[in-house]
Design an enzyme around this catalytic site. Structure first.
Site, PDB file in Angstrom:
ATOM      1  N   SER A  13       1.187  -1.121  -0.105  1.00  0.00           N
ATOM      2  CA  SER A  13      -0.117  -0.164   0.273  1.00  0.00           C
ATOM      3  C   SER A  13       1.087   1.212   0.399  1.00  0.00           C
ATOM      4  CB  SER A  13      -1.001   0.371   1.419  1.00  0.00           C
ATOM      5  OG  SER A  13      -1.494   1.417   1.190  1.00  0.00           O
ATOM      6  N   SER A  15      -1.325   3.905   1.011  1.00  0.00           N
ATOM      7  CA  SER A  15      -2.128   4.715   1.740  1.00  0.00           C
ATOM      8  C   SER A  15      -0.896   5.612   2.430  1.00  0.00           C
ATOM      9  CB  SER A  15      -2.760   4.329   1.958  1.00  0.00           C
ATOM     10  OG  SER A  15      -3.829   4.001   1.229  1.00  0.00           O
ATOM     11  N   LYS A  56     -14.323  -4.294   1.716  1.00  0.00           N
ATOM     12  CA  LYS A  56     -15.324  -3.388   1.179  1.00  0.00           C
ATOM     13  C   LYS A  56     -16.705  -3.380   1.362  1.00  0.00           C
ATOM     14  CE  LYS A  56     -12.202  -0.579  -1.033  1.00  0.00           C
ATOM     15  NZ  LYS A  56     -11.668  -0.638  -2.593  1.00  0.00           N
ATOM     16  N   GLU A  68     -24.466   7.330   0.210  1.00  0.00           N
ATOM     17  CA  GLU A  68     -24.430   6.816  -1.870  1.00  0.00           C
ATOM     18  C   GLU A  68     -23.224   8.083  -1.991  1.00  0.00           C
ATOM     19  OE1 GLU A  68     -25.336   5.831  -3.768  1.00  0.00           O
ATOM     20  OE2 GLU A  68     -27.779   4.923  -2.650  1.00  0.00           O
ATOM     21  N   ALA A 120     -14.339  -2.413  -7.310  1.00  0.00           N
ATOM     22  CA  ALA A 120     -14.495  -1.353  -8.236  1.00  0.00           C
ATOM     23  C   ALA A 120     -14.888  -1.614 -10.308  1.00  0.00           C
ATOM     24  CB  ALA A 120     -12.473  -1.938  -8.098  1.00  0.00           C
TER      25      ALA A 120
END
Length: 400
Positions: A13, A15, A56, A68, A120
């Protein structure tokens, strides 16, 4: 954990690097085994976090509010507290749209094909539909559209599968020549920088992007939810540039004896990068010099060994790579060189080339005539190595 990323395996990662650049909060990588997720979510011993594979969807039942577009996508990648309640949203959606906009790829009125039916792919479909795509198709090995059934009139192709990601570089689901109306290609993979799919798009001079801009933009969007502050997106380009500088390779091509190794060593030293000489790696790997292999086994056997070394070396990051003079002769080598950073062609007048111990450098003029188009076709910049090592290194650095 104050803020961070949760997932099963996170050694790959970027991140933490991205969030640390924001200097707004402490951000940690938190690997969680599936059997420990329930305890982690119920304790709520955090201020917020990002979510990656395979959680996820799994985190959604623990949230008080699913916003949303996460609700319709069916996947959450950002979790944060607001007014004492635990919210989940999907900033991948925002990052994807910024990536497409940055690359100059429009969905409006276009027929879009998205490879990948997971979270995805569904996210990308929702984004394309929201941007006014005329039609959006999802392709997968088992459908709803199989890869061999993809219609030839698609205009935008999006790869939302892991096919072609490190360490399986060089793989692709399709060949772009099947799609004469194609206007743009997006690949959510960010390692390598250019997958086989994107290298093909580059050759066709199509607008394209890897997933690194999406990764950056989704992170700055998440930072806004974490802190309740705005303005982080203004740093997208700055962070993206720093990431690219940290992860890129710099590859040198050119005639035998043009100074690739000398220039490469000094350039790597000045930039704090690793230096790799493919001929030296071949010698260490096979116990003989390039010249010995060519004399005893022939040029083809040497080229096979050279291709194997290049395929391995160019997958990695943060290197200055000096290649052999004939490395550009094979298409797979040229593609490998271009997948993770810029390629520089070091030109030098023929009478200045060193030829001692180079069995293929007997007829330099014929060799140069054959290879020059290949050097130019695979390089981003041409640098004349005529005025000394320091000057040449400075010229290369000016292009970085």
């Amino acid at each position: 954990m104050e803020f961070g990323l949760i997932g099963k395996r996170l050694n790959y990662s970027f991140s933490k690097t991205i969030h640390d650049m924001l200097n707004a909060y402490d951000y940690q990588l938190c690997e969680i085994a599936p059997e420990n997720l329930d305890d982690f979510m119920r304790r709520r011993d955090f201020k917020g976090f990002n979510v990656t594979i395979p959680y996820k969807k799994a985190v959604m039942p623990y949230l008080d509010i699913v916003e949303e577009p996460a609700r319709s996508i069916g996947a959450v990648n950002t979790v944060y507290f607001k007014d004492g309640r635990l919210h989940g949203t999907n900033t991948d959606y925002m990052g994807f749209l910024w990536m497409a906009q940055r690359a100059g790829v429009s969905f409006t009125g276009r027929k879009v094909l998205i490879a990948g039916t997971g979270g995805a792919g569904i996210m990308a479909r929702r984004a394309a539909e929201d941007q006014g795509a005329s039609e959006v198709l999802l392709a997968g090995r088992k459908g709803p559209v199989r890869y061999e059934e993809i219609p030839s009139d698609i205009q935008v192709y999006v790869n939302a599968t892991p096919v072609g990601t490190y360490p399986d570089n060089g793989r692709s689901n399709i060949e772009l020549d099947r799609f004469p109306k194609l206007e743009g290609v997006l690949d959510l993979i960010y390692n390598p920088d250019k997958t086989a799919l994107l290298l093909e798009a580059e050759k066709r001079r199509l607008p394209f992007s890897c997933g690194l801009p999406m990764l950056v933009a989704q992170a700055t969007a998440a930072a806004g939810f974490f802190t309740g502050e705005t303005g982080y997106a203004a740093r997208n380009e700055e962070i993206l540039r720093k990431l690219q500088q940290q992860t890129r390779n710099i590859t040198l091509v050119g005639m035998p004896g043009c100074g690739k190794s000398t220039i490469g060593r000094r350039l790597a030293r000045e930039l704090g990068m690793t230096f790799c000489d493919t001929d030296e790696i071949i010698e260490k790997t096979y116990g003989r010099s390039a010249a010995d292999i060519i004399r005893t086994e022939g040029e083809r056997a040497f080229r096979d060994k050279e291709s194997a070394v290049l395929a391995k070396v160019t997958k990695e990051h943060g290197q200055v790579i000096a290649t052999g003079g004939g490395a550009v002769l094979r298409t797979e080598n040229r593609d490998a060189m271009r997948q993770n950073g810029p390629v520089f062609f070091l030109s030098r007048r023929l009478y200045k080339l060193a030829t001692k111990g180079r069995p293929l450098s007997v007829d330099l003029r014929a060799l140069y005539k054959k290879r020059l188009p290949l050097y130019k076709s695979c390089s981003d910049f041409t640098i004349a190595n005529e005025g000394g090592t320091g000057r040449t290194v400075r010229q290369i650095k000016e292009h970085l």
